[in-house]
Design a protein around this motif. Structure first.
Motif, PDB file in Angstrom:
ATOM      1  N   GLY A  22       0.823 -12.139  10.961  1.00 30.85           N
ATOM      2  CA  GLY A  22       0.657 -10.995  11.215  1.00 30.85           C
ATOM      3  C   GLY A  22      -0.807 -10.314  10.654  1.00 30.85           C
ATOM      4  O   GLY A  22      -1.162  -8.966  11.285  1.00 30.85           O
ATOM      5  N   HIS A  23      -1.541 -11.793  10.071  1.00 30.02           N
ATOM      6  CA  HIS A  23      -3.294 -10.554   9.089  1.00 30.02           C
ATOM      7  C   HIS A  23      -3.652 -11.270  10.016  1.00 30.02           C
ATOM      8  O   HIS A  23      -4.867 -10.991   9.824  1.00 30.02           O
ATOM      9  CB  HIS A  23      -2.237 -11.393   7.599  1.00 30.02           C
ATOM     10  N   LEU A  24      -3.995 -12.618  10.042  1.00 30.78           N
ATOM     11  CA  LEU A  24      -5.023 -13.788  10.725  1.00 30.78           C
ATOM     12  C   LEU A  24      -4.761 -13.720  11.692  1.00 30.78           C
ATOM     13  O   LEU A  24      -3.860 -14.729  12.453  1.00 30.78           O
ATOM     14  CB  LEU A  24      -4.253 -15.002   9.602  1.00 30.78           C
ATOM     15  N   PRO A  25      -5.722 -13.722  13.197  1.00 27.45           N
ATOM     16  CA  PRO A  25      -4.868 -13.608  14.440  1.00 27.45           C
ATOM     17  C   PRO A  25      -4.938 -14.773  14.952  1.00 27.45           C
ATOM     18  O   PRO A  25      -4.934 -15.228  15.875  1.00 27.45           O
ATOM     19  CB  PRO A  25      -5.656 -13.000  14.609  1.00 27.45           C
ATOM     20  N   LEU A 110      -3.397 -23.229  -7.615  1.00 32.02           N
ATOM     21  CA  LEU A 110      -3.883 -23.012  -6.464  1.00 32.02           C
ATOM     22  C   LEU A 110      -3.083 -21.698  -6.034  1.00 32.02           C
ATOM     23  O   LEU A 110      -3.115 -21.032  -4.983  1.00 32.02           O
ATOM     24  CB  LEU A 110      -2.691 -24.233  -5.846  1.00 32.02           C
ATOM     25  N   GLU A 111      -1.761 -21.240  -6.832  1.00 29.39           N
ATOM     26  CA  GLU A 111      -1.236 -20.568  -6.546  1.00 29.39           C
ATOM     27  C   GLU A 111      -1.861 -19.024  -7.213  1.00 29.39           C
ATOM     28  O   GLU A 111      -1.624 -18.356  -6.457  1.00 29.39           O
ATOM     29  CB  GLU A 111      -0.013 -20.495  -7.798  1.00 29.39           C
ATOM     30  N   ALA A 112      -2.562 -19.388  -7.818  1.00 29.51           N
ATOM     31  CA  ALA A 112      -3.239 -18.033  -8.131  1.00 29.51           C
ATOM     32  C   ALA A 112      -4.305 -17.536  -7.176  1.00 29.51           C
ATOM     33  O   ALA A 112      -4.483 -16.528  -7.217  1.00 29.51           O
ATOM     34  CB  ALA A 112      -4.214 -18.396  -9.645  1.00 29.51           C
ATOM     35  N   LYS A 113      -4.933 -18.903  -6.751  1.00 28.45           N
ATOM     36  CA  LYS A 113      -5.802 -18.331  -5.800  1.00 28.45           C
ATOM     37  C   LYS A 113      -5.383 -17.726  -4.396  1.00 28.45           C
ATOM     38  O   LYS A 113      -5.883 -16.970  -3.889  1.00 28.45           O
ATOM     39  CB  LYS A 113      -6.544 -19.370  -5.169  1.00 28.45           C
ATOM     40  N   ARG A 119      -3.697 -10.982  -1.714  1.00 33.50           N
ATOM     41  CA  ARG A 119      -4.526  -9.379  -2.513  1.00 33.50           C
ATOM     42  C   ARG A 119      -5.133  -8.945  -1.315  1.00 33.50           C
ATOM     43  O   ARG A 119      -5.801  -7.970  -1.199  1.00 33.50           O
ATOM     44  CB  ARG A 119      -4.338  -8.859  -3.501  1.00 33.50           C
ATOM     45  N   MET A 120      -6.114  -9.846  -0.885  1.00 34.66           N
ATOM     46  CA  MET A 120      -7.640  -9.448  -0.596  1.00 34.66           C
ATOM     47  C   MET A 120      -7.466  -9.378   1.194  1.00 34.66           C
ATOM     48  O   MET A 120      -7.488  -8.042   1.287  1.00 34.66           O
ATOM     49  CB  MET A 120      -8.388 -10.760  -1.094  1.00 34.66           C
ATOM     50  N   GLU A 126      -5.388  -2.744   4.901  1.00 34.11           N
ATOM     51  CA  GLU A 126      -5.639  -1.249   4.425  1.00 34.11           C
ATOM     52  C   GLU A 126      -7.428  -0.742   4.482  1.00 34.11           C
ATOM     53  O   GLU A 126      -7.340   0.715   5.122  1.00 34.11           O
ATOM     54  CB  GLU A 126      -5.907  -0.927   3.265  1.00 34.11           C
ATOM     55  N   PHE A 127      -8.402  -1.753   3.827  1.00 31.29           N
ATOM     56  CA  PHE A 127      -9.625  -0.528   3.905  1.00 31.29           C
ATOM     57  C   PHE A 127     -10.349  -0.944   5.832  1.00 31.29           C
ATOM     58  O   PHE A 127     -10.320   0.310   5.818  1.00 31.29           O
ATOM     59  CB  PHE A 127     -10.332  -2.108   3.568  1.00 31.29           C
TER      60      PHE A 127
END
Length: 138
Positions: A22-25, A110-113, A119-120, A126-127
């Protein structure tokens, strides 16, 4: 959204698929990746200890996977972002997992990235909602 963990038995492509759904078509779906692996001949399945290695030569020393189904986002024929891995013979044969031109040397990196990217993407939604709402008022 699903969280990836350091327990590799719980780190699955479907978890990534659910997180991006749903975020990346243009995400190539994890179900397609599973179907492609199911169609792989048995003779190739055990050729390398890295299950996604693209080198099928018996006894090879360099390992890589640059086009794993489900781990790329496309815009037409162009790849916006992709993930893969490499483990090359030489002084440091440890594998790296990459996202575009960034590399992780271990699961924690890898998990942190991936969390940062999540989050981005949420912030991008939202943006976008604000931009399109402002545009509708013009």
């Amino acid at each position: 959204m699903g969280q990836l963990t350091t327990d590799t038995s719980k780190t699955t492509i479907p978890a990534v698929d659910r997180a991006t759904n749903g975020h990346l078509p243009f995400v190539v779906r994890a179900a397609e990746a599973a179907a492609a692996r199911a169609e792989q001949p048995e003779s190739q399945a055990g050729a390398c200890h890295y299950r996604h290695c693209e080198d099928t030569t018996p006894g090879h020393f360099d390992h890589f996977a640059h086009r794993v189904p489900g781990l790329e986002v496309k815009d037409g024929d162009d790849r916006l972002i992709e993930a893969g891995f490499a483990s090359c013979s030489g002084s440091d044969p440890a594998p790296v997992v990459y996202l575009r031109n960034w590399e992780a040397n271990n699961m924690a990196e890898l998990e942190a990235k991936v969390d940062e990217i999540r989050r981005m993407l949420d912030a991008t939604l939202e943006f976008g909602a604000r931009v399109f709402a402002d545009g509708a008022q013009a």
